[in-house]
Design a protein around this motif. Structure first.
Motif, short mmCIF file in Angstrom:
data_model
loop_
_atom_site.label_atom_id
_atom_site.label_comp_id
_atom_site.label_asym_id
_atom_site.label_seq_id
_atom_site.Cartn_x
_atom_site.Cartn_y
_atom_site.Cartn_z
N PRO A 75 42.08 44.13 47.99
CA PRO A 75 41.93 42.66 47.89
C PRO A 75 41.16 42.05 49.06
CG PRO A 75 44.17 43.31 47.31
CD PRO A 75 43.49 44.53 47.88
N ARG A 78 37.32 40.20 48.88
CA ARG A 78 37.93 39.07 48.18
C ARG A 78 37.22 38.66 46.91
NH1 ARG A 78 37.89 35.94 53.11
NH2 ARG A 78 39.59 36.72 54.38
N TRP A 81 37.37 41.44 44.28
CA TRP A 81 38.72 41.55 43.76
C TRP A 81 38.98 40.47 42.71
CZ3 TRP A 81 42.08 45.19 43.48
CH2 TRP A 81 43.42 44.91 43.22
N ARG A 82 38.57 39.26 43.02
CA ARG A 82 38.84 38.12 42.16
C ARG A 82 37.95 38.13 40.93
NH1 ARG A 82 36.95 32.47 42.93
NH2 ARG A 82 38.51 31.16 41.93
N ARG A 86 40.11 43.65 40.42
CA ARG A 86 41.52 43.84 40.09
C ARG A 86 41.74 44.18 38.61
NH1 ARG A 86 42.80 37.49 41.10
NH2 ARG A 86 41.97 36.71 39.15
#
Lengths: 171, 270
Positions: A75, A78, A81-82, A86
């Motif tokens: 994560p 960032r 991941w977003r 993920r």
């Protein structure tokens, strides 16, 4: 005869006239710091609505640990991941890889082949994100239009966690 | 004064102070809102304070802590402890998805005078009949309902734990709740007993108030559909709060119900 035809056909399918491709060079700069850890990095292609068109690379610690083979810190990438990191079930073949030391890395992605797949004509951005333990984080973005009719060269320069990033779009 | 009584009075002051500016703020702050890996944990601070998010006044009681796991079941806190100024607990995020951590308080407050002395009481409806001694004067009973929440996502977010209970003021995230980024508008819906709460003021204050001279409170108003939108000026942990009151106290001795909702939300850099 039929066999020969099959073979010819297979050859034709396997070697398209000239596969369009993306040649990417990513530089991970040296850091003059006392405590150095190789950065985690992710490379992906975004559509103009920022959804992910292709996941190209994710470099993270592969060492097995109780906390899950380096996946604990993913994560920290960032944006990646977003925006879709993920959603992945890691490791992904041809995408997941070990972290890289400082240096220049050449990556080739061929249209129609994993991990690039087939890009529909449109506007895209190639995104490179790097995050380093007890260091910084940086995102470099290279917007482009696909497909291209002639070779196109794009480049951008990171300032901290990434160095020069260049992208050759070949028709 | 009895320790438990003191605790409830402090709590009452923190959660029941009506629409006026709240002196003390109750909050929970998780160590991370986005985690991943094989066995991720977060540790959470819970306190009532003036400065955000510095425990400087009173620990938040954990008796009413409810952790809802991504499958909608409740999960247990671990290593819970309550100190002078702060409570802490850990959450093991054994499931993938979004966890809701909530301190849910519902009860009754009473103020009365007995033999010239002012008295206060807190309890539930069943205790009310016997709690107030005969001879008490100027008895005023108020119902209260408050929620203090925060959210943590392991891997990909999901919405099962966000399902409202239909009681009191609640927040229903519309555009994500552990997914907030500076400069990007975030939309939420405020619900009162499960229905859109229209025309309520929502305020948001970023943490680290100790290191600046102004609260820098942002406000928004809920629309007819209970929705409001906040655009975060910078990354950080934000304390988001709304309060209201109505006459749905639920017991005949009380005519008023005070409601409040608080969430701690993390905003990351783009």
């Amino acid at each position: 005869m039929r066999r020969l035809l099959c073979c010819t056909l297979a050859l034709l399918l396997a070697t398209p006239l000239a596969a369009a491709e993306l040649d990417l060079t990513v530089q991970i700069p040296e850091q003059k710091v006392a405590e150095y850890h190789r950065p985690y990095a992710a490379i992906w292609i975004e559509r103009s609505d920022r959804s992910v068109a292709a996941q190209l690379a994710a470099w993270y610690a592969q060492k097995d640990s109780k906390e899950g083979a380096g996946t604990k810190w993913l994560p920290d990438l960032r944006q990646w991941w977003r925006r879709g990191g993920r959603e992945l079930s890691l490791p992904v073949d041809g995408v997941s890889g070990a972290t890289r030391p400082a240096g220049q890395y050449q990556l080739k992605f061929v249209d129609g082949q994993a991990p690039l797949g087939t890009l529909a004509p449109g506007d895209y951005t190639l995104v490179v994100e790097a995050a380093r333990e007890v260091g910084g984080r940086e995102v470099v973005r290279l917007p482009f239009t696909w497909p291209v009719s002639a070779t196109q060269h794009l480049s951008a320069q990171g300032s901290s966690e990434l160095g020069a990033v260049s992208l050759d779009l070949n028709p | 004064m009895h320790k438990r009584t003191l605790k409830w009075i402090v709590l009452a002051a923190a959660i029941a102070t009506p629409l006026a500016a709240q002196a003390h703020k109750m909050w929970m702050v998780p160590s991370a809102t986005n985690v991943a890996g094989a066995d991720p944990w977060v540790t959470v601070d819970a306190a009532i304070s003036n400065d955000l998010f510095f425990p400087d006044h009173h620990a938040a009681p954990l008796e009413q802590l409810v952790i809802t796991a991504p499958d909608g079941q409740t999960a247990k806190p671990q290593n819970a402890a309550t100190g002078k100024y702060r409570s802490v607990f850990d959450v093991e995020l054994s499931q993938q998805g979004t966890y809701k951590l909530a301190l849910v308080n519902r009860g009754l407050f009473a103020r009365y005078e007995l033999n010239g002395q002012k008295k206060r009481w807190r309890g539930d409806a069943a205790e009310l009949a016997t709690a107030i001694p005969a001879g008490a004067k100027d008895v005023e009973v108020t119902a209260s309902s408050s929620r203090v929440e925060t959210f943590v996502t392991n891997g990909k977010p999901n919405a099962t734990a966000l399902k409202p209970s239909g009681q009191g003021l609640e927040l229903l995230p519309v555009s994500g709740v552990t997914d907030l980024v500076e400069g990007e508008p975030a939309t939420f819906q405020l619900l009162l007993d499960g229905k859109p709460a229209a025309g309520l003021k929502v305020s948001a204050i970023a943490g680290a108030t100790r290191y600046r001279n102004a609260q820098e409170e942002m406000t928004a108003q809920t629309g007819a559909d209970g929705r409001f939108t906040l655009t975060w000026p910078h990354p950080g942990m934000y304390w988001v709060n709304a309060a209201t009151q109505d006459d749905k106290a639920g017991v005949k001795q009380a005519s008023k119900r005070r409601l409040s909702y608080t969430a701690t939300l993390e905003v990351l850099p783009e």
